[in-house]
Design a protein around this motif. Structure first.
Motif, PDB file in Angstrom:
ATOM      1  N   GLY A  90      32.580 -74.353 -72.006  1.00  0.00           N
ATOM      2  CA  GLY A  90      31.353 -74.806 -72.643  1.00  0.00           C
ATOM      3  C   GLY A  90      30.612 -75.911 -71.943  1.00  0.00           C
ATOM      4  O   GLY A  90      29.629 -76.441 -72.477  1.00  0.00           O
ATOM      5  N   ASN A  91      31.022 -76.274 -70.728  1.00  0.00           N
ATOM      6  CA  ASN A  91      30.386 -77.386 -70.037  1.00  0.00           C
ATOM      7  C   ASN A  91      29.079 -76.964 -69.361  1.00  0.00           C
ATOM      8  O   ASN A  91      28.883 -75.804 -69.011  1.00  0.00           O
ATOM      9  CB  ASN A  91      31.342 -77.959 -68.997  1.00  0.00           C
ATOM     10  CG  ASN A  91      32.565 -78.577 -69.649  1.00  0.00           C
ATOM     11  OD1 ASN A  91      32.467 -79.557 -70.375  1.00  0.00           O
ATOM     12  ND2 ASN A  91      33.722 -77.986 -69.408  1.00  0.00           N
ATOM     13  N   ASP A  92      28.224 -77.938 -69.165  1.00  0.00           N
ATOM     14  CA  ASP A  92      26.916 -77.730 -68.563  1.00  0.00           C
ATOM     15  C   ASP A  92      27.022 -77.846 -67.044  1.00  0.00           C
ATOM     16  O   ASP A  92      27.900 -78.555 -66.533  1.00  0.00           O
ATOM     17  CB  ASP A  92      25.943 -78.778 -69.110  1.00  0.00           C
ATOM     18  CG  ASP A  92      24.508 -78.362 -68.969  1.00  0.00           C
ATOM     19  OD1 ASP A  92      24.258 -77.251 -68.486  1.00  0.00           O
ATOM     20  OD2 ASP A  92      23.624 -79.165 -69.341  1.00  0.00           O
ATOM     21  N   VAL A  93      26.118 -77.176 -66.324  1.00  0.00           N
ATOM     22  CA  VAL A  93      26.179 -77.134 -64.865  1.00  0.00           C
ATOM     23  C   VAL A  93      24.801 -77.405 -64.281  1.00  0.00           C
ATOM     24  O   VAL A  93      23.775 -77.029 -64.862  1.00  0.00           O
ATOM     25  CB  VAL A  93      26.703 -75.753 -64.387  1.00  0.00           C
ATOM     26  CG1 VAL A  93      26.546 -75.603 -62.878  1.00  0.00           C
ATOM     27  CG2 VAL A  93      28.166 -75.582 -64.770  1.00  0.00           C
ATOM     28  N   ASP A 185      28.858 -81.162 -65.980  1.00  0.00           N
ATOM     29  CA  ASP A 185      28.790 -82.219 -66.998  1.00  0.00           C
ATOM     30  C   ASP A 185      29.807 -81.853 -68.080  1.00  0.00           C
ATOM     31  O   ASP A 185      29.630 -80.871 -68.805  1.00  0.00           O
ATOM     32  CB  ASP A 185      27.377 -82.288 -67.571  1.00  0.00           C
ATOM     33  CG  ASP A 185      27.292 -83.129 -68.826  1.00  0.00           C
ATOM     34  OD1 ASP A 185      28.122 -84.048 -68.956  1.00  0.00           O
ATOM     35  OD2 ASP A 185      26.418 -82.862 -69.670  1.00  0.00           O
ATOM     36  N   THR A 186      30.870 -82.626 -68.182  1.00  0.00           N
ATOM     37  CA  THR A 186      31.968 -82.287 -69.095  1.00  0.00           C
ATOM     38  C   THR A 186      31.862 -82.984 -70.447  1.00  0.00           C
ATOM     39  O   THR A 186      32.848 -83.076 -71.169  1.00  0.00           O
ATOM     40  CB  THR A 186      33.316 -82.635 -68.441  1.00  0.00           C
ATOM     41  OG1 THR A 186      33.343 -84.038 -68.132  1.00  0.00           O
ATOM     42  CG2 THR A 186      33.534 -81.825 -67.183  1.00  0.00           C
ATOM     43  N   CYS A 187      30.675 -83.460 -70.815  1.00  0.00           N
ATOM     44  CA  CYS A 187      30.490 -84.125 -72.116  1.00  0.00           C
ATOM     45  C   CYS A 187      30.345 -83.108 -73.250  1.00  0.00           C
ATOM     46  O   CYS A 187      29.403 -83.181 -74.052  1.00  0.00           O
ATOM     47  CB  CYS A 187      29.260 -85.020 -72.086  1.00  0.00           C
ATOM     48  SG  CYS A 187      29.411 -86.469 -71.040  1.00  0.00           S
ATOM     49  N   ARG A 217      23.461 -82.066 -79.353  1.00  0.00           N
ATOM     50  CA  ARG A 217      23.112 -80.786 -78.756  1.00  0.00           C
ATOM     51  C   ARG A 217      24.275 -79.817 -78.925  1.00  0.00           C
ATOM     52  O   ARG A 217      25.435 -80.229 -79.089  1.00  0.00           O
ATOM     53  CB  ARG A 217      22.786 -80.960 -77.273  1.00  0.00           C
ATOM     54  CG  ARG A 217      21.551 -81.779 -77.009  1.00  0.00           C
ATOM     55  CD  ARG A 217      21.543 -82.339 -75.597  1.00  0.00           C
ATOM     56  NE  ARG A 217      21.535 -81.274 -74.597  1.00  0.00           N
ATOM     57  CZ  ARG A 217      21.946 -81.454 -73.342  1.00  0.00           C
ATOM     58  NH1 ARG A 217      22.436 -82.621 -72.953  1.00  0.00           N
ATOM     59  NH2 ARG A 217      21.882 -80.458 -72.487  1.00  0.00           N
ATOM     60  N   ILE A 218      23.965 -78.514 -78.860  1.00  0.00           N
ATOM     61  CA  ILE A 218      24.950 -77.462 -79.073  1.00  0.00           C
ATOM     62  C   ILE A 218      24.901 -76.491 -77.891  1.00  0.00           C
ATOM     63  O   ILE A 218      23.832 -76.209 -77.353  1.00  0.00           O
ATOM     64  CB  ILE A 218      24.675 -76.696 -80.393  1.00  0.00           C
ATOM     65  CG1 ILE A 218      24.698 -77.664 -81.588  1.00  0.00           C
ATOM     66  CG2 ILE A 218      25.667 -75.558 -80.588  1.00  0.00           C
ATOM     67  CD1 ILE A 218      26.042 -78.303 -81.851  1.00  0.00           C
ATOM     68  N   ARG A 219      26.055 -75.983 -77.476  1.00  0.00           N
ATOM     69  CA  ARG A 219      26.142 -74.910 -76.495  1.00  0.00           C
ATOM     70  C   ARG A 219      26.991 -73.781 -77.073  1.00  0.00           C
ATOM     71  O   ARG A 219      27.840 -74.024 -77.953  1.00  0.00           O
ATOM     72  CB  ARG A 219      26.764 -75.389 -75.172  1.00  0.00           C
ATOM     73  CG  ARG A 219      25.833 -76.254 -74.359  1.00  0.00           C
ATOM     74  CD  ARG A 219      26.447 -76.653 -73.026  1.00  0.00           C
ATOM     75  NE  ARG A 219      26.670 -75.525 -72.143  1.00  0.00           N
ATOM     76  CZ  ARG A 219      25.734 -74.961 -71.394  1.00  0.00           C
ATOM     77  NH1 ARG A 219      24.486 -75.419 -71.425  1.00  0.00           N
ATOM     78  NH2 ARG A 219      26.011 -73.938 -70.600  1.00  0.00           N
ATOM     79  N   VAL A 220      26.767 -72.561 -76.569  1.00  0.00           N
ATOM     80  CA  VAL A 220      27.556 -71.413 -77.014  1.00  0.00           C
ATOM     81  C   VAL A 220      28.047 -70.647 -75.788  1.00  0.00           C
ATOM     82  O   VAL A 220      27.406 -70.624 -74.747  1.00  0.00           O
ATOM     83  CB  VAL A 220      26.745 -70.461 -77.927  1.00  0.00           C
ATOM     84  CG1 VAL A 220      26.388 -71.142 -79.239  1.00  0.00           C
ATOM     85  CG2 VAL A 220      25.473 -69.971 -77.225  1.00  0.00           C
TER      86      VAL A 220
END
Length: 427
Positions: A90-93, A185-187, A217-220
């Protein structure tokens, strides 16, 4: 979107594009929503004082960047398997490329994993070229060749460009090879997951709702390997959460867009329901039958500290915080997220697309939102049969303006102003 004044949309809606340079020179360009063939107003050039901010990300405990490769996809640092793992978590890149022209992509609209290859789409770019203004080298929007550019980047070094003109015409797909550095980004932390039979693996809907209401914020992440951040999340009065995903373009394979690409819009729900709408860019003609299915989904929440700096009641009264603290935090580069509660207690949460100040008052725009309706005999939501854009403008006066535009022919349907309760969160 264009405005008459700080808290009012223009009668004739137009996309407002800006280019800012570190020299202080900027260009402003308009593209009207209702008339694709209408001549653009003359572009505006000027010089303005600017402050530039960077945002702190949670770094991975290993290499930074976590993975690098040359323009043939050969590994030059880090580990592809670790990059794959953190994306699945689920981390951002983010991606940076320093070949030919330095290319930094701060927004990857979606990331996918397939056949040991990572590919990402970036769909928010208006073409520009080199120019000279008052003796200074700048970039400016293309005058005779105006178009959006969609990027498709793969960990094998391939980068594909798709040009789409505002009049609805498509130009051939171009392919290039680039070295790329992948940063993570591992937040992010998993908060709720379930399979397509609605068996809960971890967390709870309540924890997810609490995170949304706290401004996070939410990620899926789907079992198909697609990971993305919803454009908006909607919490209904019965407690179910729905999310809109509007930033994905159809692909032919892991390196190329379709020859005749289309948008893939989705509504997903914490019940596992997933509703698809496929539309051709520019004309927004629905290309295929509407599709519904159940899916396994993992939901993740941002672990940063989001401070609630202001809450305005539907009567326009400050109930929490201060307008002065909010405006000062935003002037210092804070990221803004809003949680809006309507009179029926339905909630919508989103990250502001743009912000404007007038004294201590603030207005925030959100323009990546499509109207939706209740699915019959269900708690799930789906796009309306005649889909429409819902352009939203929220102010610290306690008002929300909603401007509806028909998706197919860019015709304005209505404009309404509502009194709402809104909480303003800043990170």
């Amino acid at each position: 979107m264009s405005k008459e004044i700080w808290n009012t949309f223009s009668v004739e809606a137009a996309h407002v594009f800006y280019i800012f340079c570190t020299s202080g020179i900027y260009e402003k360009s308009l593209q009207y929503l209702s008339e694709s063939s209408r001549p653009n107003d003359p572009d505006t050039f000027g010089v303005i004082g600017l402050r530039w901010f960077t945002r702190k990300y949670c770094r991975h405990r290993d290499n930074y960047p976590i993975y690098c490769h040359d323009d043939e996809g050969r590994e030059t640092c880090g580990s592809l398997s670790k990059l794959q793992s953190v994306i699945q978590q689920g981390n951002d890149v983010r991606i940076f490329s320093n070949s030919k022209i330095a290319l930094s992509l701060p927004i990857l609209d979606n990331i996918s994993l397939r056949n040991a290859i990572i590919y990402a789409q970036m769909l928010r770019y208006v073409a520009s070229n080199k120019a000279v203004y008052n003796g200074t080298n700048i970039r400016k929007f293309k005058k005779e060749d105006r178009h959006s550019a969609f990027f498709y980047l793969s960990s094998n070094g391939t980068i594909t460009f798709l040009r789409w003109y505002f009049a609805g015409l498509q130009k051939g797909i171009e392919v290039d090879k680039r070295n790329m550095d992948w940063y993570v980004d591992t937040c992010w932390s998993e908060i709720y997951s379930y399979n397509n039979k609605k068996a809960v693996f971890d967390g709870s809907e309540q924890r997810l709702r609490i995170s949304i209401m706290a401004g996070r914020r939410i990620r899926v992440v789907f079992t198909s390997g697609v990971a993305t951040e919803p454009d908006s999340v909607i919490v209904q009065t019965n407690g179910h959460t729905n999310a809109q995903l509007l930033s994905r373009m159809s692909r032919f394979n892991h390196t190329h867009f379709d020859k005749k690409p289309y948008w893939i819009w989705q509504m997903i729900s914490t019940t596992g329901y997933r509703h698809f709408l496929r539309l051709v860019p520019g004309s927004y003609v629905i290309t295929k039958n509407v599709q519904n299915r159940k899916d396994s989904v993992r939901w993740y929440t941002d672990t940063r500290s989001w401070r609630k700096l202001l809450t305005i009641s539907a009567s326009g009264t400050v109930t929490t915080g201060s307008k002065e603290v909010l405006s000062r935090s935003l002037e210092l580069g804070g990221m803004l997220r809003l949680v809006v509660t309507f009179s029926n207690y339905t909630v919508i949460a989103f990250t502001a697309d743009s912000i404007e100040f007038i004294g201590l008052e603030v207005s925030a725009q959100f323009v990546r939102y499509i109207g939706h309706i209740q699915k019959p005999d269900s708690s799930d939501r789906m796009f309306a049969p005649e889909p429409h854009w819902n352009l939203i403008l929220v102010t610290t006066e306690g008002r929300l303006t909603s401007s509806l535009w028909d998706v197919k022919d860019n015709r304005q349907i209505s404009t309404n102003t509502l009194s709402v309760t809104c909480s303003w969160f800043v990170n």
